[in-house]
Design an enzyme around this catalytic site. Structure first.
Site, PDB file in Angstrom:
ATOM      1  N   ARG A  75      13.999  -0.685  -9.023  1.00  0.00           N
ATOM      2  CA  ARG A  75      12.426  -0.641  -9.245  1.00  0.00           C
ATOM      3  C   ARG A  75      12.135  -0.605 -10.566  1.00  0.00           C
ATOM      4  O   ARG A  75      12.692   0.157 -11.346  1.00  0.00           O
ATOM      5  CB  ARG A  75      11.759   0.305  -8.353  1.00  0.00           C
ATOM      6  CG  ARG A  75      12.470   0.492  -6.800  1.00  0.00           C
ATOM      7  CD  ARG A  75      12.209  -0.673  -6.055  1.00  0.00           C
ATOM      8  NE  ARG A  75      10.596  -0.979  -5.962  1.00  0.00           N
ATOM      9  CZ  ARG A  75       9.603  -0.314  -5.126  1.00  0.00           C
ATOM     10  NH1 ARG A  75      10.100   0.250  -3.999  1.00  0.00           N
ATOM     11  NH2 ARG A  75       8.299  -0.664  -5.136  1.00  0.00           N
TER      12      ARG A  75
ATOM     13  N   PRO B  72       0.878  -1.081   0.073  1.00  0.00           N
ATOM     14  CA  PRO B  72       0.080   0.074   0.069  1.00  0.00           C
ATOM     15  C   PRO B  72       1.097   1.465  -0.195  1.00  0.00           C
ATOM     16  O   PRO B  72       1.891   1.258   0.785  1.00  0.00           O
ATOM     17  CB  PRO B  72      -0.602   0.030   0.990  1.00  0.00           C
ATOM     18  CG  PRO B  72      -0.411  -1.205   2.010  1.00  0.00           C
ATOM     19  CD  PRO B  72       0.778  -1.842   1.285  1.00  0.00           C
ATOM     20  N   GLU B  73       0.213   2.070  -0.649  1.00  0.00           N
ATOM     21  CA  GLU B  73       1.047   3.596  -0.567  1.00  0.00           C
ATOM     22  C   GLU B  73      -0.089   4.492  -0.113  1.00  0.00           C
ATOM     23  O   GLU B  73      -1.022   4.090   0.607  1.00  0.00           O
ATOM     24  CB  GLU B  73       1.297   3.992  -2.291  1.00  0.00           C
ATOM     25  CG  GLU B  73       2.160   3.118  -2.911  1.00  0.00           C
ATOM     26  CD  GLU B  73       2.620   3.368  -4.470  1.00  0.00           C
ATOM     27  OE1 GLU B  73       2.634   4.532  -4.667  1.00  0.00           O
ATOM     28  OE2 GLU B  73       2.488   2.645  -5.024  1.00  0.00           O
TER      29      GLU B  73
ATOM     30  N   LYS C   5       2.889   6.115   5.014  1.00  0.00           N
ATOM     31  CA  LYS C   5       2.245   4.790   5.053  1.00  0.00           C
ATOM     32  C   LYS C   5       1.962   4.243   6.091  1.00  0.00           C
ATOM     33  O   LYS C   5       1.658   3.005   6.102  1.00  0.00           O
ATOM     34  CB  LYS C   5       3.265   3.881   3.870  1.00  0.00           C
ATOM     35  CG  LYS C   5       3.502   4.755   2.550  1.00  0.00           C
ATOM     36  CD  LYS C   5       4.474   3.838   1.731  1.00  0.00           C
ATOM     37  CE  LYS C   5       4.850   4.683   0.626  1.00  0.00           C
ATOM     38  NZ  LYS C   5       6.317   4.039  -0.067  1.00  0.00           N
TER      39      LYS C   5
END
Length: 326
Positions: free
Chosen positions: A310, A2-3, A59
């Site tokens: 990433r 989750p962001e 977060k």
DNA sequence: ATTTAGACCTGTCAGC
DNA sequence: TGCTGACAGGTCTAAA
């Protein structure tokens, strides 16, 4: 996983459902999930407390606790801090669901990876207070279970075990979050503050946006989406952005996060809301995991390449690359 | 002082 | 059908 939008959405769901709930019992099925204090001390800190508020910092999902014997006006004394990392989720189960630990005796290896299963899943027709059936997969990888005095259960699930659940005294909150940058949806986050932070970075803008000391809440999805909206190439050196680009990027960050919240978060695999429902924002994503598809602005095929270990997704035509890194 | 590779974990999917 | 490698919403730490 989750962001900021996914954490914010879950925080709002919790605020509507667990304020005032008393934690009657707690079970920890994977001790490393408890980051502070130890797994043993954690239960002693939390059991008997009542939930007085639900907040978010970056977060991190924060749940304020106060002694159950206190009055309405008593201030919270502790808070739970939950960071879901890649695959963590919170699910709220109505009374009647049981945690099945029989696997512990029958299959040690399966217990090690999956933890307990949820018995009531087998009886299908259970419905939440929202009137919708709970959607759970075959294995929910329960790591921590909070049982409220009213019989409901709040379970923390996390297949990859990266997430952390902690309990801290409220007066240590500033210390715990000392390294976090500004909240992107607050007035603290202006084009000026973003430009100042970026001016001190020689790395790629993509990597800078993932750095939680510059601004909190962005992860791989929303960083890519914000850069696309601002027409900035992910490999641009952070300190090469013009004032106008910084201003556009600030606005794009706010817009991408706000849209994500409105759509209930982005689910492409594991992320679920409090009742097991998937977020809908993946249908509105414009570059994230869209490599090979045409750019909605110019038709050029979206590219994917690795930046700072990433995946970065971008349009090589409309995201300008004036000054590169390296 | 920064960058980067590795660690932490498990699941899924593509390719041979 | 099995095996192998790449990859997945994140962040910390140690080595270069």
């Amino acid at each position: 996983m989750p962001e900021l939008p996914e954490v914010e959405y879950t925080a709002r769901q919790l605020r509507d459902s667990v304020i005032g709930a008393e934690i009657g019992d707690i079970q920890v099925f994977w001790e490393r999930t408890i980051g502070h204090p130890g797994a043993q001390d954690f239960a002693a800190e939390v059991v008997g407390k009542r939930i007085s508020g639900v907040r978010r910092r970056g977060k991190f999902l924060l749940i304020d606790l106060l002694p159950a014997t206190s009055t309405e006006t008593t201030a919270a004394t502790d808070f739970l801090s939950i960071h879901r990392r890649m695959t963590g989720n919170l699910l709220l189960l109505p009374p009647g669901w049981e945690i099945d630990t029989s696997l512990r005796e029958s299959d040690a290896a399966a217990w090690h990876t999956r933890g307990p299963t949820l018995l009531a899943r087998l009886t299908a027709a259970l419905v939440t207070e929202r009137g919708q059936p709970i959607k759970l997969s075959d294995t929910e990888y329960c790591r921590v279970c909070f049982t409220f005095s009213d019989g409901r259960r709040l379970i923390y699930t996390d297949p990859r075990k990266f997430g952390r659940v902690e309990c801290w005294p409220l007066q240590r909150e500033d210390e715990v979050f000392a390294n976090l940058g500004p909240e992107p949806l607050s007035n603290d986050f202006t084009a000026g503050t973003l430009a100042n932070a970026l001016a001190r970075r020689k790395t790629s803008i993509k990597q800078a946006l993932l750095d939680q000391t510059i601004v909190v809440g962005l992860g791989n999805i929303y960083a890519d989406e914000a850069l696309f909206a601002a027409r900035i190439h992910p490999l641009r050196r952070a300190d090469s952005l013009t004032q106008a680009e910084s201003a556009a990027l600030r606005d794009s960050i706010v817009a991408a996060l706000t849209l994500g919240i409105e759509h209930g978060g982005t689910s492409f695999s594991d992320y679920r809301g409090l009742w097991g429902e998937a977020g809908e924002n993946y249908n509105h994503v414009r570059v994230y995991q869209q490599d090979g598809k045409p750019c909605i602005r110019c038709g050029t095929l979206i590219e994917r390449r690795v930046i700072a270990q990433r995946s970065a997704h971008f349009c090589p035509t409309c995201q300008t690359l004036a000054v590169t890194v390296g």
